[in-house]
Design a protein around this motif. Structure first.
Motif, PDB file in Angstrom:
ATOM      1  N   ALA A   7       0.838  -1.208   0.000  1.00 57.20           N
ATOM      2  CA  ALA A   7       0.000   0.000   0.000  1.00 57.20           C
ATOM      3  C   ALA A   7       0.861   1.241   0.000  1.00 57.20           C
ATOM      4  N   ARG A   8       1.979   1.138   0.784  1.00 49.87           N
ATOM      5  CA  ARG A   8       2.868   2.300   0.843  1.00 49.87           C
ATOM      6  C   ARG A   8       3.484   2.558  -0.537  1.00 49.87           C
ATOM      7  N   GLY A   9       3.867   1.475  -1.223  1.00 53.60           N
ATOM      8  CA  GLY A   9       4.449   1.655  -2.566  1.00 53.60           C
ATOM      9  C   GLY A   9       3.443   2.263  -3.538  1.00 53.60           C
ATOM     10  N   GLU A  10       2.211   1.733  -3.425  1.00 54.45           N
ATOM     11  CA  GLU A  10       1.175   2.278  -4.306  1.00 54.45           C
ATOM     12  C   GLU A  10       0.917   3.750  -4.018  1.00 54.45           C
ATOM     13  N   ALA A  11       0.914   4.066  -2.678  1.00 56.61           N
ATOM     14  CA  ALA A  11       0.679   5.476  -2.306  1.00 56.61           C
ATOM     15  C   ALA A  11       1.809   6.352  -2.806  1.00 56.61           C
ATOM     16  N   GLN A  12       3.042   5.839  -2.677  1.00 62.06           N
ATOM     17  CA  GLN A  12       4.176   6.625  -3.162  1.00 62.06           C
ATOM     18  C   GLN A  12       4.110   6.811  -4.696  1.00 62.06           C
ATOM     19  N   GLN A  13       3.660   5.708  -5.330  1.00 61.83           N
ATOM     20  CA  GLN A  13       3.555   5.804  -6.804  1.00 61.83           C
ATOM     21  C   GLN A  13       2.497   6.827  -7.190  1.00 61.83           C
ATOM     22  N   ARG A  14       1.374   6.765  -6.456  1.00 65.38           N
ATOM     23  CA  ARG A  14       0.322   7.746  -6.746  1.00 65.38           C
ATOM     24  C   ARG A  14       0.816   9.160  -6.472  1.00 65.38           C
ATOM     25  N   ARG A  15       1.574   9.317  -5.340  1.00 63.96           N
ATOM     26  CA  ARG A  15       2.094  10.663  -5.066  1.00 63.96           C
ATOM     27  C   ARG A  15       3.030  11.133  -6.168  1.00 63.96           C
ATOM     28  N   ARG A  16       3.868  10.204  -6.645  1.00 65.69           N
ATOM     29  CA  ARG A  16       4.793  10.597  -7.716  1.00 65.69           C
ATOM     30  C   ARG A  16       4.035  10.991  -8.976  1.00 65.69           C
ATOM     31  N   LEU A  17       3.019  10.189  -9.272  1.00 63.61           N
ATOM     32  CA  LEU A  17       2.236  10.508 -10.456  1.00 63.61           C
ATOM     33  C   LEU A  17       1.524  11.848 -10.317  1.00 63.61           C
ATOM     34  N   VAL A  18       0.989  12.070  -9.077  1.00 59.24           N
ATOM     35  CA  VAL A  18       0.306  13.357  -8.859  1.00 59.24           C
ATOM     36  C   VAL A  18       1.282  14.503  -9.006  1.00 59.24           C
ATOM     37  N   ARG A  19       2.493  14.325  -8.424  1.00 61.60           N
ATOM     38  CA  ARG A  19       3.488  15.403  -8.526  1.00 61.60           C
ATOM     39  C   ARG A  19       3.904  15.640  -9.990  1.00 61.60           C
ATOM     40  N   GLU A  20       4.042  14.525 -10.713  1.00 63.32           N
ATOM     41  CA  GLU A  20       4.406  14.700 -12.126  1.00 63.32           C
ATOM     42  C   GLU A  20       3.284  15.405 -12.892  1.00 63.32           C
ATOM     43  N   ALA A  21       2.041  14.976 -12.601  1.00 57.44           N
ATOM     44  CA  ALA A  21       0.903  15.628 -13.278  1.00 57.44           C
ATOM     45  C   ALA A  21       0.830  17.097 -12.907  1.00 57.44           C
ATOM     46  N   TYR A  22       1.108  17.390 -11.632  1.00 49.91           N
ATOM     47  CA  TYR A  22       1.084  18.783 -11.175  1.00 49.91           C
ATOM     48  C   TYR A  22       2.154  19.604 -11.908  1.00 49.91           C
TER      49      TYR A  22
END
Length: 820
Positions: free
Chosen positions: A32-47
């Motif tokens: 879950a932590r990896g998925e959350a980190q991946q989502r955060r990275r994706l959000v940051r990249e999208a941002y």
């Protein structure tokens, strides 16, 4: 022990399960932590991507806005620059480095004047314009030196963009510094402001603007009375409408819409009409420009341009109800037209020598010719003074073009009044024809007959003058209603003297044009002609009465090169069948036309021949340039005598007669040459008539043999035959015509002819007199005293008693100089 072991095993089992569960939970948490980190990275990249895209979009939008702003600003600036160019044309708005005086278009109102430039954002500087003539007064405040520079520039632009004389410049300068003196103003010094204000208050509408510069100081303002202050206020309110404009420095003007206020500081100005926009003042104009404008003002208005008189389209006018064409412009620039029609049928033009009479006629004819085509206008032009002023309208050796409206042009006719009379007879016949047909005026061209120096035609108490006066009176009285108009031009005093005692002739000439210094063209109390400058004229439609004057500036139409381009354009546009005009030049000698010369050897016997061949003697002085002929039939007296001492002309008359007879059919010629002065001419004639016999003093005889064809004895100096041969000559003259033998002989005088004929002139049925006075011709003339005839070079008097009641003047053809 076993219990313990079981418990241990159970604990171990539970621990193992717990560890397994923990490991599973930990694995799930890590996942879950990896998925959350991946989502955060994706959000940051999208941002980050969104921020980049938004920044690019913002920059693109900003650049687009800026580009559209600059484009719109440039477009608006271009429109403003174009509008400024239209509002301040030529000298009113050009920068000093390109500046030159310019003429306004006729009928246009004054534009704005440039004072400096306006800088707007990154666009090029725009001209700053302010109103003046016909719009405003100017009130300036700021440093005096800078204001004087501004005023100098404005005055230069106002003078340079108007016609010389259109602006009356007045400068009030209490310090007498001579400011603006290079522009040639009228100065008013200290103490003169009261008189000046009084003058301006009572100034009525006039042709020139009054541009008044008031350079007041503190003393002027303090010394002005209440009445003078009221006068100044009145001028500020009403002056613009009356053409009075003030440019004021150092004196207050009342608040009024007509007052444009300019405040200057550090060469930057604020103008009321430009709002908050700052004006960067132009530098002062170069002194040389001011001097040039002053010279231009002193020289006065230039002549109007001939091109200004041309219509937009050639031959677009109808002459149905009359003719109207401009001859120049008035002082306000509008064109002045000359009308011809039922109400104003004829024109009288007058002015002393050198006043521009010919130039006026050129101008008017050119203006008419560009408006009315050959189907609408026919011109008959006669010049009774020396010179060929109307020859430009006929084809010549250098220019084959002609003016299509011209039917006839007569030049150098001062000594050929008979030609003027012939033209009047032609016009009189045209008048009778039109009156009899009662045709619609639109079906025929209007006729204008110009008689320059017409008093020559009426000079003297003879039949030519009497008949000419009668024809002119009839044409003046009835010609206008039939579309025939007279234009009489004269050196005024002489012309009016010629019309004295003929009120019926002068009365229809209600339209008068007086040139500078003209006398008696206008009424005695009308002095307008005495005060107008050169290249001007006074047009008056009330028989010269004062109060009906219109002053017109005339263009320079005398340059044939300038006119030739227009004439060629009209000539190329001429309709099919348009005949070239008849040109009569009193100084030119017509040549024997080729149609009256034999085309080869004289025809042999057996060829047909007329019963009464006609011998051509010369050209008749008439409109059609017809030849003068003498018929040589079998009636008694069908012989010809040429009388006079001018050998060359006598030889030409005999040669023309012989050649024309040879061209008509079979004939035999006997050339009898008894005068040494005629030997060369007689020999040339024999060379052109190969079948001719030659006789001279060595073998004179007058008994030609019988022939089947007419025989003609051409005798040169027959009086030299002497008494021994007179009987044979008399017998031949008496009986020859019945045998188709005719004598065409030359005698030097009437007395010698009388001696040869023994006083009997019956055998001479026709004669041509050269340098013989009318009284000497009395024996040959049916009326007592002989004909009225004053000999002149290259003119002869022809009389044939079988057809003439009175003799006619002819021009002997040039024959012998045509060939060697």
């Amino acid at each position: 022990m076993s219990h313990r072991n079981a418990l241990v095993a159970a604990v171990r089992q539970e621990l193992a399960e717990a560890r397994g569960t923990a490991r599973a939970v930990l694995a799930a948490a890590e996942s879950a932590r990896g998925e959350a980190q991946q989502r955060r990275r994706l959000v940051r990249e999208a941002y980050g991507t969104c921020l980049t895209q938004l920044s690019a979009a913002r920059e693109a939008a900003r650049q687009d806005i800026q580009q559209r702003y600059r484009g719109e600003a440039t477009r608006l600036a271009g429109h403003l620059r174009g509008l400024a160019t239209m509002s301040a044309t030529g000298a009113a708005g050009a920068p000093w480095r390109f500046w030159a005086p310019s003429e306004p278009e006729p009928g246009t109102t004054p534009g704005l004047l440039r004072i400096g430039t306006i800088t707007f954002e990154e666009t090029a500087a725009l001209p700053a314009l302010i109103p003046l003539l016909d719009r405003a007064h100017l009130h300036l405040s700021g440093p005096a030196a800078t204001l004087d520079e501004v005023i100098t520039g404005l005055l230069l632009r106002a003078l340079g963009s108007t016609r010389p004389g259109d602006v009356d410049l007045i400068v009030y300068d209490p310090e007498s510094r001579g400011a603006f003196g290079q522009l040639g103003p009228r100065f008013v010094g200290p103490g003169g402001i009261g008189t000046l204000l009084e003058e301006l208050c009572h100034a009525d509408d006039h042709d020139a603007w009054r541009l008044v510069v008031l350079l007041a100081d503190r003393a002027t303002a303090d010394e002005m009375t209440r009445a003078q202050r009221a006068q100044l206020d009145r001028i500020a309110r009403t002056g613009v409408d009356r053409g009075v404009h003030l440019i004021v420095r150092g004196l207050d003007l009342p608040d009024d819409p007509a007052v444009e206020r300019i405040v200057v500081h550090d060469r930057v100005a604020a103008c009321a009409s430009l709002g908050r926009l700052e004006v960067h003042l132009d530098p002062p104009p170069p002194a040389a420009l001011c001097r040039d404008v002053a010279v231009r003002q002193r020289q006065g208005p230039p002549p109007a341009r001939l091109a200004d008189l041309e219509p937009a389209r050639l031959w677009d006018e109808s002459a149905r109800y009359g003719l109207s064409a401009p001859i120049g412009d008035s002082t306000d620039g509008t064109l002045v037209e000359i009308p011809l029609g039922d109400e104003l049928p004829h024109v009288l033009i007058g002015g002393p020598s050198g006043s521009g009479k010919t130039n006026l006629i050129y101008t008017w004819l050119g203006s008419l010719a560009t408006r009315y085509g050959p189907g609408e206008l026919a011109l008959y032009l006669l010049d009774f003074k020396e010179g060929g002023s109307f020859s430009r309208y006929a084809p010549g050796p250098r220019d084959p073009s002609w003016l299509p409206q011209v039917r006839l042009a007569g030049v150098n006719v001062r000594n050929d009044r008979e030609f003027g009379l012939a033209v009047l007879r032609h016009l009189g016949e045209e008048l009778r024809t039109r009156s009899a047909r009662r045709a619609d005026p639109a079906d025929r061209p209007r006729v204008i007959a110009v008689l320059d120096e017409f008093p020559v035609l009426l000079d003297g108490r003879d039949t030519v003058a009497d008949e000419a006066a009668g024809l002119l009176q009839d044409l003046a009285r009835r010609g206008g209603e039939q579309g025939i108009h007279l234009v009489l031009a004269t050196r005024d005093t002489d012309g009016l003297r010629a019309l004295q005692g003929r009120p019926a002739l002068i009365a229809p000439f209600t339209l008068r044009i007086a040139l500078p210094k003209a006398n008696r063209i206008l009424t005695d109390d009308n002095l307008a002609a005495s005060v107008i400058p050169a290249r001007h004229a006074v047009v008056n439609t009330e028989s010269g009465l004062a109060g009906a004057n219109q002053v017109v500036r005339l263009p320079d139409a005398g340059d044939p090169t300038a006119w030739r381009a227009t004439q060629r354009r009209l000539w190329r546009s001429r309709p099919l069948g348009c005949e070239e005009p008849r040109l009569f030049d009193g100084d030119a000698v017509p040549r024997l036309p080729s149609a009256y010369r034999p085309s080869g050897r004289v025809p042999t016997a057996g060829a047909p021949v007329g019963s009464s061949p006609g011998a051509v003697l010369g050209e008749r002085i008439d409109v059609a340039a017809r030849p003068a002929r003498v018929r040589l039939g079998r009636m008694p007296g069908r012989n010809l005598a040429v009388i006079g001492a001018r050998a060359d002309e006598a030889c030409d008359v005999l040669a023309a007669a012989a050649l024309s007879l040879a061209a008509q059919g079979p004939a035999h010629f006997s050339i009898v040459c008894l005068d040494p002065a005629a030997e060369r001419s007689a020999a040339r004639l024999v060379a052109e008539l190969p079948a001719a016999d030659w006789y001279d003093t060595s073998d004179v005889h007058f008994d030609p043999p019988t022939s089947d064809v007419p025989r003609y004895l051409i005798g040169y100096g027959l009086e030299a035959a002497g008494p021994p041969h007179r009987p044979a000559l008399r017998a031949l003259l008496d009986t020859g015509p019945s045998r188709r033998v005719h004598v065409l002989g030359w005698w030097r005088s009437v007395s010698r002819l009388r001696d040869d004929l023994a006083g009997r002139f019956d055998p001479i049925g026709a004669w041509v007199a050269l340098d013989v006075h009318g009284a000497d011709l009395a024996p040959l003339y049916p009326q007592p005293g002989g004909p009225v005839w004053r000999p002149r070079p290259r003119r002869a008097l022809f009389f044939d008693r079988s057809v003439h009641r009175t003799p006619e003047v002819i021009i002997p053809y040039e024959v012998n100089s045509d060939h060697t």
